[in-house]
Design an enzyme around this catalytic site. Structure first.
Site, PDB file in Angstrom:
ATOM      1  N   LYS A  11       0.829  -1.210   0.000  1.00 23.57           N
ATOM      2  CA  LYS A  11       0.000   0.000   0.000  1.00 23.57           C
ATOM      3  C   LYS A  11       0.869   1.269   0.000  1.00 23.57           C
ATOM      4  O   LYS A  11       2.080   1.205   0.237  1.00 23.57           O
ATOM      5  CB  LYS A  11      -0.947  -0.041   1.216  1.00 23.57           C
ATOM      6  N   TYR A  51     -12.223  -2.487  -4.137  1.00 24.70           N
ATOM      7  CA  TYR A  51     -12.784  -2.712  -2.798  1.00 24.70           C
ATOM      8  C   TYR A  51     -14.316  -2.683  -2.790  1.00 24.70           C
ATOM      9  O   TYR A  51     -14.914  -2.420  -1.743  1.00 24.70           O
ATOM     10  CB  TYR A  51     -12.242  -1.672  -1.818  1.00 24.70           C
ATOM     11  N   ASN A 114      -2.181   0.308   6.689  1.00 22.97           N
ATOM     12  CA  ASN A 114      -1.694  -0.965   7.246  1.00 22.97           C
ATOM     13  C   ASN A 114      -0.822  -1.766   6.286  1.00 22.97           C
ATOM     14  O   ASN A 114      -0.791  -2.996   6.338  1.00 22.97           O
ATOM     15  CB  ASN A 114      -2.855  -1.791   7.819  1.00 22.97           C
ATOM     16  N   HIS A 117      -2.086  -5.451   1.387  1.00 24.66           N
ATOM     17  CA  HIS A 117      -3.349  -6.143   1.141  1.00 24.66           C
ATOM     18  C   HIS A 117      -3.028  -7.565   0.697  1.00 24.66           C
ATOM     19  O   HIS A 117      -2.046  -7.789   0.000  1.00 24.66           O
ATOM     20  CB  HIS A 117      -4.147  -5.455   0.021  1.00 24.66           C
ATOM     21  N   GLU A 128      -9.239 -10.988  -7.918  1.00 24.15           N
ATOM     22  CA  GLU A 128      -8.358  -9.828  -7.697  1.00 24.15           C
ATOM     23  C   GLU A 128      -7.162  -9.840  -8.646  1.00 24.15           C
ATOM     24  O   GLU A 128      -6.737  -8.787  -9.130  1.00 24.15           O
ATOM     25  CB  GLU A 128      -7.895  -9.811  -6.235  1.00 24.15           C
TER      26      GLU A 128
HETATM   27  P1  IDP Z   1      -7.701  -7.141   5.341  1.00 26.33           P
HETATM   28  O1  IDP Z   1      -6.971  -6.084   4.537  1.00 26.33           O
HETATM   29  O2  IDP Z   1      -6.899  -7.592   6.535  1.00 26.33           O
HETATM   30  O3  IDP Z   1      -8.196  -8.294   4.491  1.00 26.33           O
HETATM   31  P2  IDP Z   1     -10.470  -6.152   5.389  1.00 26.33           P
HETATM   32  O4  IDP Z   1     -11.432  -6.442   6.481  1.00 26.33           O
HETATM   33  O5  IDP Z   1     -10.664  -6.843   4.063  1.00 26.33           O
HETATM   34  O6  IDP Z   1      -8.991  -6.423   5.956  1.00 26.33           O
HETATM   35  O7  IDP Z   1     -10.499  -4.581   5.144  1.00 26.33           O
HETATM   36  C1  IDP Z   1      -9.875  -3.989   4.038  1.00 26.33           C
HETATM   37  C2  IDP Z   1      -9.079  -2.790   4.500  1.00 26.33           C
HETATM   38  O8  IDP Z   1      -9.978  -1.802   4.986  1.00 26.33           O
HETATM   39  C3  IDP Z   1      -8.121  -3.072   5.649  1.00 26.33           C
HETATM   40  O9  IDP Z   1      -6.866  -3.546   5.236  1.00 26.33           O
HETATM   41  C4  IDP Z   1      -8.003  -1.701   6.301  1.00 26.33           C
HETATM   42  O10 IDP Z   1      -7.047  -0.904   5.620  1.00 26.33           O
HETATM   43  C5  IDP Z   1      -9.382  -1.128   6.093  1.00 26.33           C
HETATM   44  N1  IDP Z   1     -10.209  -1.363   7.291  1.00 26.33           N
HETATM   45  C6  IDP Z   1     -10.772  -2.491   7.695  1.00 26.33           C
HETATM   46  N2  IDP Z   1     -11.460  -2.332   8.841  1.00 26.33           N
HETATM   47  C7  IDP Z   1     -11.322  -1.030   9.147  1.00 26.33           C
HETATM   48  C8  IDP Z   1     -11.812  -0.247  10.231  1.00 26.33           C
HETATM   49  O11 IDP Z   1     -12.515  -0.722  11.121  1.00 26.33           O
HETATM   50  N3  IDP Z   1     -11.448   1.067  10.212  1.00 26.33           N
HETATM   51  C9  IDP Z   1     -10.664   1.612   9.225  1.00 26.33           C
HETATM   52  N4  IDP Z   1     -10.189   0.884   8.191  1.00 26.33           N
HETATM   53  C10 IDP Z   1     -10.510  -0.429   8.158  1.00 26.33           C
END
Ligand code: IDP
Length: 141
Positions: A11, A51, A114, A117, A128
């Site tokens: 990212k 997304y 974070n 992905h 994807e």
């Molecule tokens: P993942 O990336 O670990 O698979 P997902 O639940 O698919 O997690 O969510 C996609 C992305 O959305 C996450 O990587 C994160 O950057 C963001 N995200 C997920 N949950 C939250 C939240 O509660 N607050 C803010 N951003 C979130």
């Protein structure tokens, strides 16, 4: 275990930290091969399309803004049990919960920024990978 492919994105935050090579090295040490790769600055439309499953979530707009805020590094990875292996290397979505030594524990700043992905299932991995790479640009080896 079966030979699988998964979609990985480094990212904008991790690209800005200049840790692409460090993250690729972790993939290689875990037995995952890079079989397709490109750097790309996603448009908002491209980030929204990628997304789309999260469209109704409260964090969707922030996620799209973040993912289109700078270039990302996109790769398809191949290896035995690649989907789960890659998720294990990434660590938990929130870096506060990520196990020590995982990519997110080492490089992520927050749940928004974070670092990486990774596809969460074999089915989503195929979708994807096809979103970013035509089949002719994926080099099984
Ligand atoms: P993942 O990336 O670990 O698979 P997902 O639940 O698919 O997690 O969510 C996609 C992305 O959305 C996450 O990587 C994160 O950057 C963001 N995200 C997920 N949950 C939250 C939240 O509660 N607050 C803010 N951003 C979130």
């Amino acid at each position: 275990m079966a030979l699988e492919r998964t979609l990985s994105i480094i990212k904008p935050d991790a690209v800005a930290k200049n840790v692409i090579g460090e993250i690729y090295s972790r993939f290689e040490k875990a037995g995952l091969k890079v079989v397709a790769s490109k750097m790309k600055h996603l448009s908002k439309d491209e980030a929204e399309g990628f997304y789309a499953v999260h469209r109704e979530r409260p964090f969707f707009a922030a996620l799209v803004d973040f993912m289109s805020s700078g270039p990302v590094m996109i790769q398809a990875l191949e290896g035995e049990g690649a989907v789960l292996k890659h998720r294990d290397l990434m660590g938990a979505t929130n870096p506060k919960d990520a196990a020590p030594g995982t990519i997110r524990a080492d490089f992520a700043d927050s749940i928004d920024a974070n670092a990486v992905h990774g596809s969460d299932s074999l089915e989503n991995a195929a979708i994807e990978i096809a979103y970013f790479f035509p089949a002719t640009d994926v080099y099984s080896r």
